[in-house]
Design an enzyme around this catalytic site. Structure first.
Site: not given
Lengths: 433, 243
Positions: B135, B148
């Site tokens: 990501s 995250y």
């Protein structure tokens, strides 16, 4: 909240959009709040808008099985996906509307029709069963022997959420259409040509409703699936290419919807068609979906959006009704470049739009003048025993919709079955369905 | 080249789109997820649309002790794509370090473990492609999702190292940095249109990246610019921003 509209971008409403990706998602949504299911947003008006909850079904787009032309698929699958998957194997939808970007669920809910309605009927002709989730979250497999089938097909999603369905496709030898174009010069000539060509599978006419020398001129486009032996030897008969789409980034200047310009455009189109009259081979995509080549052609009308008017007139009154409608439109000097005229075959179901006779469709820029004109067109249609297509409607008054006794019966059925509290759209509220 | 493609974490919206892209290109598909009952319809969809073979495999990314066994029961794929991950809720992750640990394990430890097994087997065979979906959140830690983001940063570094190690062993490693994607994970988030990809776009981009042996892809090129800017904001300024 998302600002959402139909294909005509009128009206727009702030809607709470929830995406369904599974049956469980749909059940949770039904429990949570009143809703309307929405497919690919190709209904023109407010049929798939609900401010409390608009359930986006495009996440349920799985094809579940295919055997010998019989497809089981989830409601969010697009007709275009079905074509791209199965046309190379020799199968084509039994019935298709003028865009391939409709979802399977939407095609059933609106009971869409195509250029072959006079022979093959509406979309329901190919629907074997529908899995429908009711107000209590239970799923019923609805078949043609059930009364609910007749309310659901054409019922605009107001009988429950269509989850999946089994449909039949038609076997074709090629991805090509053998098209014959006839240039005609009056409404009566056009109607006569439709009557005379009833055995041709596909037929549709573009007719000039503008005020001027070309009023009533039409191009009648007749078509049938071409056989393999009709194609030049080196062509691959079932080759299907994904075509790019040309974007429409901004609206057209408003003058193109005014009289002089309209007249000029229609004249050019007709003369060009007349020059090319005769028989030719046309690719499936260009034949069935000419407007799909422009990605957002609905933006042509600019930020105010546009309105579509589509009515059906019974056989007996069609000629007189069409004349009055077209004269009224011509006198108003507004409206689309071209309008579409089509022969309808027998009627089916409790709420479906088609009736034996003719249907006329055209669009208008969304403004006060068009709204006033459309009210006049409503009255002319009703005076000739006609009816209206809910998939196109964005503004009909309740009284006009309720002039059709089937609308009252539908409202009563919904109330009795406890559907009114759970499945509603801005359209169903406006029309009191 | 249309050998089998293994998709780990196959129930996600992105994984579904990736599976379609590779099935359309003619690859048999191995779908792996914790709850394989949820994959029946997806498998049917791939078979119906593309006529490819599809097999289902139970796989728990967090049960790293089972990974060796999982992988023994599998025909070694030509391409393995790891779409495992969970965004979690940053506020919860901040308040509850145990919850944060789960987010870190889901996005880093689990994916790294299974890819390590696959990497060793592909190295021994001398061929294969590994794809890790990481990501852009891993490019720089931000208050809005650093738990995250830090796990994804770890995963990105892991993929980078793996690529370096296997570069001369016939095994290629692709790092995918998707940016915003419209999936169940982002439902309800207000996403900026030009920066947001549809899952189908990601699927097509990954297929192309594998075919062209790309190393690192941002599925929307604009993200390369956006992240270059974010990475280069001096820390004294960055720490006062809310991005």
């Amino acid at each position: 909240m998302t600002r959402l509209g139909g294909w005509g971008r009128f009206p727009l409403a702030e809607c709470n959009v929830v995406t369904a990706r599974s049956e469980a998602d749909v059940r949770a949504a039904i429990e949570a709040a009143p809703l309307i299911a929405r497919g690919n947003g190709r209904a023109y008006g407010d049929a798939a808008l609900n401010t409390d909850q608009t359930l986006d079904m495009t996440g349920m787009d799985r094809m579940l099985s295919f055997n010998d032309g019989v497809l089981v698929a989830e409601a969010g699958v697009l007709l275009g996906d079905i074509i791209h998957t199965f046309l190379p194997r020799g199968w084509f939808p039994w019935v298709t509307p003028g865009t391939k970007y409709v979802s399977l669920g939407g095609a059933i809910a609106a009971d869409v029709h195509g250029k072959n309605h006079h022979l093959d009927g509406s979309f329901r002709s190919c629907v074997d069963w529908i899995d429908l989730m009711g107000p209590d979250g239970t799923v019923t497999r609805v078949t043609p022997s059930d009364d609910l089938y007749d309310w659901t097909i054409g019922g605009m999603g107001l009988t429950g959420v269509i989850l999946r369905a089994q449909i039949r496709l038609r076997q074709v030898e090629t991805a090509w259409i053998s098209q014959e174009t006839r240039a005609l010069t009056s409404v009566q000539e056009t109607l006569d040509a439709f009557e005379e060509t009833q055995d041709v599978p596909y037929s549709v006419a573009w007719i000039d409703c503008s005020d001027g020398p070309h009023h009533g001129h039409s191009l009648l486009l007749l078509g049938r699936h071409a056989r393999a032996d009709e194609l030049p030897g080196h062509w691959r008969p079932l080759e299907v290419r994904r075509k790019g789409k040309l974007p429409v980034p901004f609206g057209a200047p408003p003058f193109i919807f005014r009289g002089l310009w309209l007249r000029a455009m229609n004249g050019i189109y007709w003369r060009r068609g007349a020059k090319r009259a005769g028989t030719s081979l046309v690719n499936w995509d260009s034949y069935f979906y000419p407007l799909d080549a422009l990605a957002n052609w609905n933006r042509l009308y600019g930020r105010n959006g546009f309105l579509q008017f589509q009515c059906a007139l019974p056989e007996e009154t069609a000629a007189a009704g069409l004349k009055e409608l077209m004269d009224t439109i011509a006198a108003a000097q507004t409206g689309s470049v071209l309008s579409v005229l089509k022969r309808f075959g027998p009627q089916s179901g409790h709420v479906s739009f088609p009736m034996p006779g003719y249907t006329l469709a055209l669009d208008f820029p969304a403004n006060e003048r068009s709204l006033a004109l459309m009210q006049t067109l409503d009255q002319i249609t009703l005076a000739h025993g006609g009816r209206f297509y809910l998939a196109k409607d964005a503004r009909m008054p309740e009284a006009v919709a309720k002039a059709d006794p089937r609308a009252k019966a539908f409202a009563a059925m919904r109330k009795q079955a406890g559907l009114t509290e759970k499945f509603t759209s801005l359209q169903s509220e406006r029309l009191g369905l | 080249m249309s050998g089998p493609v293994l998709i780990l974490g196959a129930t996600s919206g992105m994984a579904r789109a990736v599976a379609r892209s590779f099935a359309e290109a003619g690859h048999p598909i191995q779908l792996a997820a914790r709850d394989i009952n949820r994959l029946d319809d997806d498998a049917a969809d791939l078979r119906t649309r593309y006529g490819v073979d599809v097999t289902l495999h139970a796989f728990d990314a967090l049960a790293t002790g089972t990974h060796a066994a999982f992988f023994e029961g599998l025909d070694l794929p030509q391409i393995a794509i790891c779409a495992v991950g969970a965004m979690g809720d940053q506020d919860q992750s901040a308040a509850d370090p145990l919850g944060a640990a789960m987010v870190i394990r889901s996005n880093f430890e689990g994916p790294a473990s299974i890819l390590a097994h696959l990497a060793n087997a592909m190295e021994a065979r001398g061929s294969g492609t590994l794809v890790g979906i990481s990501s852009v959140a891993g490019d720089r830690g931000r208050a809005s999702n650093y738990v995250y983001g830090s796990a994804k940063a770890g995963f990105t570094a892991f993929l980078s190292g793996l690529r370096n190690r296997l570069a001369r062993r016939g095994v290629h490693v692709v790092t995918v940095l998707p940016g915003f994607v419209r999936t169940a994970m982002t439902d309800g988030m207000d996403l900026p249109g030009p920066l947001t990809a549809d899952p189908e776009e990601v699927g097509a981009a990954i297929l192309k990246a594998v075919e062209k042996q790309k190393n690192i892809i941002y599925t929307r090129p604009i993200w390369r610019v956006v992240m270059a800017v974010i990475r280069n904001i001096p820390e004294p300024i960055f720490k006062k921003t809310s991005l």
